[in-house]
Structure formats: structure tokens, C-alpha cells
Design an enzyme around this catalytic site. Structure first.
Site, PDB file in Angstrom:
ATOM      1  N   GLU A 306       0.983  -0.915  -0.004  1.00 51.24           N
ATOM      2  CA  GLU A 306       0.311   0.501   0.033  1.00 51.24           C
ATOM      3  C   GLU A 306       0.415   1.139  -0.054  1.00 51.24           C
ATOM      4  O   GLU A 306       0.765   2.184   0.299  1.00 51.24           O
ATOM      5  CB  GLU A 306      -0.538   0.246   1.324  1.00 51.24           C
ATOM      6  CG  GLU A 306      -2.211  -0.831   1.042  1.00 51.24           C
ATOM      7  CD  GLU A 306      -2.409  -0.971   2.818  1.00 51.24           C
ATOM      8  OE1 GLU A 306      -3.374  -1.446   2.301  1.00 51.24           O
ATOM      9  OE2 GLU A 306      -2.090   0.291   3.414  1.00 51.24           O
ATOM     10  N   GLY A 308       2.288   4.937  -0.455  1.00 53.28           N
ATOM     11  CA  GLY A 308       1.043   6.389  -1.217  1.00 53.28           C
ATOM     12  C   GLY A 308       2.544   7.294  -1.198  1.00 53.28           C
ATOM     13  O   GLY A 308       2.049   7.750  -1.826  1.00 53.28           O
ATOM     14  N   CYS A 378      -1.332  33.630  10.836  1.00 59.06           N
ATOM     15  CA  CYS A 378      -1.338  34.047  11.761  1.00 59.06           C
ATOM     16  C   CYS A 378      -0.834  33.216  13.030  1.00 59.06           C
ATOM     17  O   CYS A 378      -1.665  32.321  13.840  1.00 59.06           O
ATOM     18  CB  CYS A 378      -2.432  34.077  12.425  1.00 59.06           C
ATOM     19  SG  CYS A 378      -2.605  36.295  11.398  1.00 59.06           S
TER      20      CYS A 378
END
Ligand code: LLP
Length: 457
Positions: A306, A308, A378
Site C-alpha cells: 500500500e 502512498g 497568524c
């Protein structure tokens, strides 16, 4: 002394993009400017604005093909690489990985829908998650999507569903193999402190429970040991451990036909990183599974993995425009860009490092300076680079950050009500939009002012 930005001059490994910092189509033209996929970055920003996510199609396809090819070469049984869509989930990504013959791993109804919309065949999708909702489980089962059982809660609901349909349901289970991985550290522990999956010590009880269900058919095992891993040893061990678990399951009458070894292969973010190639990683796992099966006289299971990050990260770059400067004499010069922690939360979350250059002066040919690249949010911690050497730069210059294809867009937010960037795909000199830029008005769509407040004003 090392040449500045020498990563831009390194020989590119086209067969294993995770070993490069830059997409494989990266070029610096005779005008000294950066292009990817045959497209001038400067022109792309003129057309699509900034910040801009860019994905290079060739790099993506080469990463998918590297997994397919390596499995065919090193694993004599059936195999299926599955793209972990949490790295970068979109209709486009689902479509691309599926066109390359990969399956897809989803962890929510949103990722499932995206995969189906992108055309991934239902039977090539697996559904993960440590707290799946009833709705999600029912959606997966109705759509014939394989559920990876993570805990007893999953198991109970799947049993109910299979009983209510009065038909068999194929399941896989996820367990924690007791291998702990950190980026540069590998330790085995007796404790299995993870929120995911069944503890290995619980498997006897679990296998017995599953045997006592009427319709649940346990066909596969899953384990995932971590992410951005550079060592091969943990995955070699994982192969052996998983085969041993096949033997345990057998004692309880379960015929395991699929092994899903998870993802985790690291990528090169900076020149200090040296991940193994996709071929080496697949070879390590394949060899260990084949060897262990031979030893125990077992038929080879279908091998699934798997990946990614190693599929999508290197294919992706992010372009920012420089705005304000703040020089604090003797301390540092802050250079602020038009994005930051909302489009890339990894530096503030994991203190991750990246490589970057100026789009129109990638090799820093005029005098270089050390800068701190700050985001526009911010938050004092919204800093993309604590310290980076760049050519003298000015307001309006573009910065390219490499290796942002994974866990940037998918982890992005609207903090400070900042709209998400657009994403474009580049290939052979053409650019196509794959994600529209959000506008501040889009962000108002889900706000609701109750009627009585409207009357008051
Ligand atoms: N399979 C499972 C069950 C996973 O949990 C993951 C990642 C993968 C596969 C894919 O792992 P990869 O090949 O990408 O390493 N947000 C973090 C990474 C979290 C990884 C979560 N699980 C980051 O930005 O580094």
C-alpha cells in the site's frame, strides 16, 4: 565545497522517482528558468496564480509502474499494489493509479466515493479505519469493497451485516506485528502501542471468534509498520511474521490467501535522505514472503502492498510567490510567501524538511543569502524553511518547493479562511487543471446564521 542546489544537477533515477528530489521531467532551460513536464513554471503561475500545486504525470506513472514491475519480477505469485489514497486523494489520482493497474486504499466514505468516481474497480478497493461508522461499513459492503477489520467493533457489525444478508462476506484483518519504526530508527518492542489493528497476542482469540461466525470468511492479513522508512530490515521481518500468522490462522481453519504488507517506503526530501529504490523494497518483502512460505510448505498468497508517499510525493511541487521581507539584523531575514501551513502542514506538524529553489534562478547564480521562509498564517510556527540559502530574492519572485505531492493537499486546511490552491497536471508541455482554486466565497458556503440573529441585526 558542495555546489549550490546540486540536487538539481543529480542524475535522475527514472525507475524509482522516490530516490530523486525533483520530478523526473525537471529541466532548467537555456534562459535559466525552471520547467516541469515541459511547462514553464513562470507561465503556469501567470495562468493559474499562486500558490499552485503541480503534479508531473510522467513521474507519477513511473512510480506506479515501478511497483508493478518489481512485483512481477520478484514475486512469483499473484500481486496487487494498492495506492494509499490518504497521501493525495482526488478523482484524478484515483483515475491515474487505476489506469496503471493499481488498486486503492481508502479510510473514509469521502475517500471511497472519490475512488469510485475516479473509476477504480470496486474489487480493487480496500477499506481501512480504526473507527468506521455504520454508514461507512454498510456502504463498503453494499459496494462489494473489501473491509479490513481493525477491531472487535468492526467484526461485530460485519457479522451482523453478513447474517442479515444471509450470505458469506470475505474479510481481511489488520494486526500490529510488534515492529516499531521511526525514520532513522528500528526497534523491536514487546509492547504494541498503536491505535490501529489487533494486537498480535490477541490473534488466537480473534481467529477462534471468526471461526464461530456463520458467514465471515477470513481470507487476508494486513499490517502497516510506519511511514517514511529508509531501512529494509523491518519489512524483511514483516514478511516472515505475516507468514507465521498464516500458520496460526490455519490452526483455526482459516485459509489465508492474501497478504497486505502496507506501505512505508521513504522518499528523498533533501540531500541527506537516501531511501532504497522501489525495486529493492519490493524485492526485500517478496523474498522474505517466498522464503517463509517455502519453509512452511505454504502456497504463495496474493501479495499486496500500500504505497502512498512513494507514489505521489516526488511528482508534486508547490509554487509560492514572495511578498514581504523582515530583516532582523544579526538574527535572520524573514521572507513571507502567499501560502504556508494551510497548504503544507508538515513542517509545523512534524518539523519536516524540504528542498527548494527560486524558479527563475534555480542555481542561485547571484550572491546567496540565508533566509527564513515564513507562511502567511497568524501563527509564529508557520515557517516552511527555518533556514535556506537562496539567491538574492525580491517581492514577486517565485519559490518552488519539491516533494510536496504527498500529505500536503490531502492534509490542507482553511486556517485563517485561506482558500486551498489550485492543482494542475503537467505532461508533454500541456497543463490541465485537476483541482480548481477555492475562493473566499466558497468558504462561506457552509456557514449558517440562524434566523433570529438576522432579525436582530
Ligand atoms: N497503509 C496504511 C494502513 C497506512 O496507514 C498508511 C499511511 C499507508 C498505507 C501509506 O504509507 P506511505 O507509503 O505513504 O508511507 N501524514 C504523515 C504520514 C501518515 C501516514 C499514515 N499512514 C506525513 O505527512 O508524513
Amino acid at each position: 565545497m558542495k555546489e549550490k542546489n546540486s540536487f538539481l544537477k543529480q542524475t535522475i533515477d527514472i525507475n524509482s522517482p522516490n530516490r530523486n528530489i525533483v520530478p523526473i521531467t525537471t529541466l532548467i532551460g537555456s534562459d535559466g528558468k525552471l520547467s516541469i513536464g515541459g511547462c514553464s513554471i513562470e507561465e503556469l503561475v501567470k495562468k493559474y496564480d499562486s500558490p499552485l500545486y503541480i503534479l508531473d504525470e510522467l513521474t507519477l506513472r513511473n512510480s506506479c509502474r515501478a511497483y508493478k514491475k518489481a512485483l512481477e519480477k520478484h514475486y512469483p505469485g499473484d500481486s496487487l499494489p494498492i495506492y494509499a489514497s490518504k497521501a493525495n486523494s482526488s478523482i484524478f489520482m484515483s483515475n491515474l493509479v487505476s489506469s496503471e493497474g493499481l488498486g486503492l486504499d481508502a479510510v473514509s466514505e469521502g475517500e471511497l466515493l472519490t475512488a469510485l468516481k475516479g473509476g477504480v474497480p470496486n474489487e480493487n478497493i480496500v477499506f481501512h479505519g480504526n473507527n468506521k461508522s455504520n454508514k461507512e461499513i454498510e456502504f463498503a459492503v453494499k459496494n462489494n469493497i473489501k473491509v479490513i477489520v481493525d477491531n472487535d467493533h468492526d467484526l461485530e457489525r460485519l457479522e451482523e451485516i453478513s447474517n442479515s444478508f444471509n450470505s458469506d462476506l470475505e474479510i481481511m484483518i489488520r494486526f500490529t506485528p510488534g515492529i516499531e519504526c521511526h525514520t532513522h530508527e528500528y526497534i523491536r518492542t514487546g509492547s504494541f502501542d498503536s491505535k490501529f489493528g489487533f494486537g498480535i497476542e490477541y490473534l488466537d482469540i480473534l481467529f477462534n471468534k471468526i471461526s464461530n461466525t456463520k458467514h465471515l470468511k477470513l481470507k487476508g492479513l494486513h499490517a502497516h509498520i510506519g511511514s517514511q522508512i529508509f531501512e529494509l530490515e523491518p519489512h524483511k521481518d514483516l514478511g516472515e511474521i505475516m507468514v507465521n500468522v498464516i500458520l496460526v490462522a490455519k490452526k483455526f481453519g482459516h485459509n489465508i490467501q492474501k497478504l497486505n504488507v502496507g506501505g512505508g517506503l521513504g522518499i528523498k526530501y533533501t540531500e541527506n535522505d537516501d531511501p532504497p529504490s522501489i525495486d529493492e523494497w519490493v524485492k526485500t518483502i517478496s523474498t522474505s514472503v517466498v522464503k517463509a512460505c517455502k519453509k512452511h510448505n505454504l502456497n504463495l498468497p496474493t501479495l499486496m502492498c500500500e504505497p502512498g508517499r512513494s507514489i505521489v510525493s516526488t511528482a508534486g511541487i508547490t509554487i509560492y510567490k514572495i511578498g514581504s521581507f523582515k530583516e532582523i539584523p544579526g538574527i535572520r531575514t524573514y521572507v513571507s510567501v502567499d501560502g504556508g501551513m494551510s497548504d503544507n502542514p508538515r513542517p509545523i506538524t512534524y518539523q519536516s524538511n524540504y528542498s527548494a529553489c527560486l524558479v527563475n534562478n534555480p542555481f542561485n547564480t547571484n550572491s546567496k543569502k540565508k533566509y527564513t521562509i515564513a507562511g502567511k498564517h497568524c501563527e509564529s510556527g508557520d515557517v516552511l524553511f527555518k533556514e535556506i540559502e537562496l539567491a538574492n530574492c525580491k517581492t514577486g519572485d517565485l519559490i518552488c518547493v519539491f516533494g510536496t505531492g504527498a500529505y500536503n493537499n490531502s492534509m490542507s486546511s482553511n486556517y485563517n479562511r485561506i482558500p486551498r490552491p489550485a492543482a494542475v497536471l503537467v505532461c508533454d508541455g500541456e497543463a490541465e487543471i485537476i483541482q480548481k482554486r477555492e475562493s473566499p466565497f466558497d468558504l462561506l458556503k457552509y456557514d449558517v446564521l440562524p434566523d433570529r440573529f438576522i432579525k436582530q441585526n
